[in-house]
Write an enzyme that holds these catalytic residues in place. Structure first.
Site, PDB file in Angstrom:
ATOM      1  N   LYS A  42     -17.924  12.519   5.636  1.00 19.42           N
ATOM      2  CA  LYS A  42     -17.927  11.181   5.735  1.00 19.42           C
ATOM      3  C   LYS A  42     -17.022  10.759   6.970  1.00 19.42           C
ATOM      4  O   LYS A  42     -16.988   9.518   7.378  1.00 19.42           O
ATOM      5  CB  LYS A  42     -17.339  10.428   4.501  1.00 19.42           C
ATOM      6  CG  LYS A  42     -15.791  10.647   4.098  1.00 19.42           C
ATOM      7  CD  LYS A  42     -15.403  10.057   2.741  1.00 19.42           C
ATOM      8  CE  LYS A  42     -14.290  10.188   2.239  1.00 19.42           C
ATOM      9  NZ  LYS A  42     -12.960   9.272   3.014  1.00 19.42           N
ATOM     10  N   ASP A  43     -16.134  11.709   7.404  1.00 20.84           N
ATOM     11  CA  ASP A  43     -15.423  11.410   8.695  1.00 20.84           C
ATOM     12  C   ASP A  43     -16.195  11.699  10.062  1.00 20.84           C
ATOM     13  O   ASP A  43     -15.847  11.254  11.139  1.00 20.84           O
ATOM     14  CB  ASP A  43     -14.043  12.260   8.808  1.00 20.84           C
ATOM     15  CG  ASP A  43     -13.247  11.859   7.762  1.00 20.84           C
ATOM     16  OD1 ASP A  43     -12.988  10.712   7.331  1.00 20.84           O
ATOM     17  OD2 ASP A  43     -12.532  12.804   7.325  1.00 20.84           O
ATOM     18  N   ARG A  80     -15.475  -0.778   2.944  1.00 18.17           N
ATOM     19  CA  ARG A  80     -16.625  -0.558   2.053  1.00 18.17           C
ATOM     20  C   ARG A  80     -16.154  -0.724   0.468  1.00 18.17           C
ATOM     21  O   ARG A  80     -16.763  -1.297  -0.428  1.00 18.17           O
ATOM     22  CB  ARG A  80     -17.234   0.965   2.099  1.00 18.17           C
ATOM     23  CG  ARG A  80     -18.053   1.263   1.079  1.00 18.17           C
ATOM     24  CD  ARG A  80     -18.222   2.799   1.140  1.00 18.17           C
ATOM     25  NE  ARG A  80     -17.107   3.446   1.006  1.00 18.17           N
ATOM     26  CZ  ARG A  80     -16.561   3.920  -0.244  1.00 18.17           C
ATOM     27  NH1 ARG A  80     -17.134   3.477  -1.422  1.00 18.17           N
ATOM     28  NH2 ARG A  80     -15.461   4.762  -0.363  1.00 18.17           N
ATOM     29  N   ARG A  81     -15.004  -0.024   0.081  1.00 20.31           N
ATOM     30  CA  ARG A  81     -14.413  -0.234  -1.196  1.00 20.31           C
ATOM     31  C   ARG A  81     -13.865  -1.779  -1.242  1.00 20.31           C
ATOM     32  O   ARG A  81     -13.951  -2.251  -2.428  1.00 20.31           O
ATOM     33  CB  ARG A  81     -13.133   0.815  -1.193  1.00 20.31           C
ATOM     34  CG  ARG A  81     -13.665   2.402  -1.239  1.00 20.31           C
ATOM     35  CD  ARG A  81     -12.241   3.124  -1.555  1.00 20.31           C
ATOM     36  NE  ARG A  81     -12.665   4.383  -1.531  1.00 20.31           N
ATOM     37  CZ  ARG A  81     -12.321   5.457  -1.167  1.00 20.31           C
ATOM     38  NH1 ARG A  81     -10.985   5.352  -0.311  1.00 20.31           N
ATOM     39  NH2 ARG A  81     -12.475   6.716  -1.434  1.00 20.31           N
ATOM     40  N   ARG A 135      -2.659   2.932   4.205  1.00 18.92           N
ATOM     41  CA  ARG A 135      -2.997   4.305   4.781  1.00 18.92           C
ATOM     42  C   ARG A 135      -2.187   5.494   4.025  1.00 18.92           C
ATOM     43  O   ARG A 135      -1.194   5.076   3.231  1.00 18.92           O
ATOM     44  CB  ARG A 135      -2.653   4.326   6.212  1.00 18.92           C
ATOM     45  CG  ARG A 135      -3.875   3.453   6.980  1.00 18.92           C
ATOM     46  CD  ARG A 135      -4.643   3.974   8.104  1.00 18.92           C
ATOM     47  NE  ARG A 135      -4.640   5.637   8.071  1.00 18.92           N
ATOM     48  CZ  ARG A 135      -4.396   6.208   9.349  1.00 18.92           C
ATOM     49  NH1 ARG A 135      -4.234   5.584  10.383  1.00 18.92           N
ATOM     50  NH2 ARG A 135      -4.551   7.422   9.287  1.00 18.92           N
ATOM     51  N   ARG A 141      -0.289   7.361  -1.240  1.00 19.47           N
ATOM     52  CA  ARG A 141      -1.004   6.217  -1.970  1.00 19.47           C
ATOM     53  C   ARG A 141      -0.834   6.346  -3.301  1.00 19.47           C
ATOM     54  O   ARG A 141      -0.514   4.992  -3.812  1.00 19.47           O
ATOM     55  CB  ARG A 141      -2.619   6.489  -1.680  1.00 19.47           C
ATOM     56  CG  ARG A 141      -3.076   6.496  -0.200  1.00 19.47           C
ATOM     57  CD  ARG A 141      -4.526   6.513   0.065  1.00 19.47           C
ATOM     58  NE  ARG A 141      -4.721   6.685   1.533  1.00 19.47           N
ATOM     59  CZ  ARG A 141      -5.670   6.423   1.974  1.00 19.47           C
ATOM     60  NH1 ARG A 141      -6.887   5.672   1.318  1.00 19.47           N
ATOM     61  NH2 ARG A 141      -6.094   6.288   3.239  1.00 19.47           N
ATOM     62  N   CYS A 184     -17.662   4.340  10.324  1.00 22.32           N
ATOM     63  CA  CYS A 184     -17.117   4.416   8.927  1.00 22.32           C
ATOM     64  C   CYS A 184     -16.092   3.344   8.737  1.00 22.32           C
ATOM     65  O   CYS A 184     -15.398   3.293   7.645  1.00 22.32           O
ATOM     66  CB  CYS A 184     -16.399   6.109   8.725  1.00 22.32           C
ATOM     67  SG  CYS A 184     -14.975   6.237   9.885  1.00 22.32           S
TER      68      CYS A 184
END
Length: 322
Positions: free
Chosen positions: A84-85, A132-133, A154, A160, A247
């Protein structure tokens, strides 16, 4: 005896705990296939050192460019990326030789007091660095009759989850695959169904990349490739490319294989674009035969993206700010 057999293969990887873990799994598999030693070469990327949010630094490619530069300079023989990166455009000099079997593609919630998303109180503060989230979580909350506050964060998994442990946030959302790969899946208090939150294109999948000129290594790495994973993520990334979104855009996509008993007979591709506040989503799906080639998978993604654009998706992607 082939003199190369004693030479270690150099695997380029990011330095994060997650990257080292997933690269270590690939290294073990490559050792078993080739009989050659594999050494990890740690490379720091711009995305690892920048303190800015991904949407501000461009998102696409910030974790990838340094690894690709090392490949092109001959400092490493192959590299492992979180798919996905990867930017959707592929450099001619490099080839993705393998996409191994995909891990869990879903997003996972780590919340205080063991809460699921539906149990979170009205006004809950949820951390995520992903537009997106943000868009889909807000939409999901609205569908449940409540509002949430998304907070841009981040950092690595420890950082996190630490926001929740320290009481700064009620929850954070992470990729389930990442938690699984570092042995922390038990800390997830909820797994968000793809029916409610579509993952990032390619989420949970890895890309093993090397020089396009190294036919011997391409053939060896190719033994790690999972054709169904490749077909699915190629369709997802084609949708992303057709929408011309990196992305850092609020785009989700997921292709899953539909089975009749033990036989895989169709692929369903779903895509979503939304406003960050969750008030408007364009979400469509298409189902067809499992793509048997790269071109067929690309066509599936393009067709669904074109339908989404016709429904107004382009206007929703203008939002880039968090």
């Amino acid at each position: 005896m082939n003199p190369r057999l004693d030479q270690p293969l150099r695997l380029g990887t990011r330095r994060s705990k997650l990257a080292m873990s997933q690269s270590g799994h690939v290294a073990d598999a490559v050792r078993a296939i080739t009989g050659r030693p594999v050494e990890l070469v740690e490379i720091t990327t711009y995305g690892d050192v920048s303190r800015e949010h991904l949407a501000q630094i461009g998102g696409t490619g910030v974790f990838v460019t340094a690894l690709r530069d090392a490949l092109l300079r001959g400092e490493v023989d192959f590299a492992v990326h979180s798919l996905k990166d990867l930017p959707t455009s592929q450099p001619e000099e490099l080839v993705i030789a393998a996409m191994p079997l995909r891990e869990d593609p879903r997003d996972a919630l780590v919340a205080r007091d063991g809460l699921t998303f539906e149990q979170l109180p009205d006004g809950a503060r949820i951390g995520t660095g992903s537009p997106r989230r943000t868009a889909q979580l807000n939409h999901y909350a609205l569908a449940l009759g409540k509002r949430i506050e998304t907070v841009a964060i981040r950092g690595n998994v420890d950082t996190r989850i630490g926001f929740v442990r320290d009481g700064e946030l009620d929850a954070v959302v992470l990729a389930a695959a990442g938690l699984n790969r570092i042995g922390r899946s038990a800390e997830a208090t909820d797994h968000l169904s793809v029916d409610n939150v579509l993952p990032a294109p390619g989420q949970g999948a890895l890309a093993v990349e090397c020089l396009a000129s190294d036919a011997e290594l391409i053939a060896a790495l190719g033994k790690l490739d999972d054709p169904n994973t490749r077909a699915a993520v190629t369709a997802e990334r084609s949708l992303l490319a057709t929408l011309e979104a990196g992305c850092s855009a609020p785009v989700g996509a997921y292709a899953d294989l539909l089975t009749d008993g033990q036989v895989v007979n169709e692929m369903r591709l779903r895509g979503v674009v939304g406003t960050l506040d969750g008030s408007t989503l364009v979400q469509l799906s298409t189902t067809g035969p499992v793509p048997q080639s790269y071109d067929e998978a690309m066509a599936l993604g393009r067709e669904l993206a074109d339908e989404m654009l016709a429904k107004g998706a382009a206007g929703l992607m203008g939002e880039r700010s968090l």
